[in-house]
Design an enzyme around this catalytic site. Structure first.
Site, short mmCIF file in Angstrom:
data_model
loop_
_atom_site.label_atom_id
_atom_site.label_comp_id
_atom_site.label_asym_id
_atom_site.label_seq_id
_atom_site.Cartn_x
_atom_site.Cartn_y
_atom_site.Cartn_z
N HIS A 189 -35.22 -29.84 -1.41
CA HIS A 189 -36.57 -30.55 -1.13
C HIS A 189 -37.41 -30.80 -2.33
O HIS A 189 -38.63 -30.61 -2.03
CB HIS A 189 -37.12 -29.78 0.07
N CYS B 290 -32.73 -22.75 7.70
CA CYS B 290 -32.36 -22.94 6.27
C CYS B 290 -31.81 -21.63 5.45
O CYS B 290 -31.12 -22.04 4.63
CB CYS B 290 -33.73 -23.41 5.67
N ARG C 269 -36.98 -23.00 12.04
CA ARG C 269 -36.49 -23.86 10.95
C ARG C 269 -36.11 -23.15 9.70
O ARG C 269 -35.11 -23.26 8.78
CB ARG C 269 -37.47 -25.14 10.77
N CYS D 185 -35.12 -23.14 -1.75
CA CYS D 185 -35.69 -24.45 -0.80
C CYS D 185 -35.63 -25.66 -1.69
O CYS D 185 -35.45 -26.79 -1.02
CB CYS D 185 -36.94 -23.97 -0.38
#
Length: 275
Positions: free
Chosen positions: A188, A236, A232, A184
């Protein structure tokens, strides 16, 4: 020799010009997209996600399932049937389930215990395809989130099991895995990152997380549907080519708990509006 150098210099200048034009065009496009989003926000009733808010409320109050009862006795943490402000304090540990749960996982539990639904059926294809409306569980979750709109994230996440879940979520957020060796954090954990024309939020920074986490569930203009946070995360994971993330799994709850912890104090504006 002079000709070759001159040609090489011309090629370099041309390439830099193309890059400069592309950057300028990207910047203009991003500004246009942001203007479009702002126009929708200035007229809240233009948000199509509010249709699913209404649908979710109706589903909450409608007797359904093998037991033919409503969800109005579902305890989201503030007492049976109390919805306003509940989303702002989730995820949390529920003693009756002996588990930390986010809003969608808690709804799964209530739909099983109160209404008699088979949870295996509820987690089988729980998210809509492109252009399809959010499914019933997602619509209810969107309504519940909307009932905390304007409030701040205030999940305590201070009990032992809650701390464990947050710690797991942080570990998963930064762990690289899969065929692309992604995490992730790949997308991010820095400012200014983007994929295609989409800016990527800097979720590893609490200041940035507070700005965006509260927008989920959100209406996505590109797919014309409401997408919940569980959905979501599934998307991802698919983009990272990792195994499909099951709704309500320990991994999904841990990631949501970590993101919620990062966003503590941030405003909830669900359903938000996304690209």
């Amino acid at each position: 020799m002079r000709f070759s150098r001159a040609l090489a210099a011309a090629v370099c200048i041309g390439a830099l010009s193309v890059v400069g034009i592309a950057i300028a065009q990207d910047a203009d496009t991003e500004k246009a997209i942001e203007r479009y989003r702002q126009m929708l926000k200035e007229d809240p009733w233009s948000n199509p996600g509010l249709l699913d808010v209404d649908r979710g409320e109706a589903l909450w109050k409608t007797a359904r399932g093998p037991k033919n009862v409503t969800l109005e006795q579902c305890d989201l943490g503030k007492g049976p049937g109390k919805v306003e402000g509940a989303f702002a304090e989730l995820p949390r540990y529920f003693k009756d389930a002996d588990r930390v749960m986010d809003v969608e996982t808690r709804l799964l539990w209530c739909m099983e215990k109160l209404q008699g639904f088979n949870p295996a059926d509820l987690v089988k294809r729980p998210h809509p395809g492109g252009g399809q409306p959010v499914k019933e569980l997602g619509a209810i979750a969107t309504w519940i989130a909307n009932q905390s709109s304007g409030q701040k994230f205030a999940a305590k996440l201070d009990q032992p099991k809650e701390k464990e879940v947050v710690a797991l979520g942080e570990e998963l957020f930064f762990r690289r895995s899969g065929p692309f060796d992604f995490s992730c954090a790949t997308c991010h954990s820095a400012e200014g990152l983007r994929i295609r024309l989409q800016g990527l939020p800097y979720l590893a920074d609490p200041k940035e997380a507070r700005k965006v986490v509260g927008e989920w569930p959100a209406y996505r203009v590109s797919t014309t549907q409401v997408m919940t946070m569980q959905h979501r995360l599934v998307d991802c994971y698919w983009q990272m080519r990792l195994p499909e993330l099951q709704l309500g799994s320990d991994v999904s709850i841990a990631l949501i708990a970590y993101l919620t912890k990062q966003a503590t104090g941030g405003e909830i504006t669900a359903p938000g509006l996304k690209r």
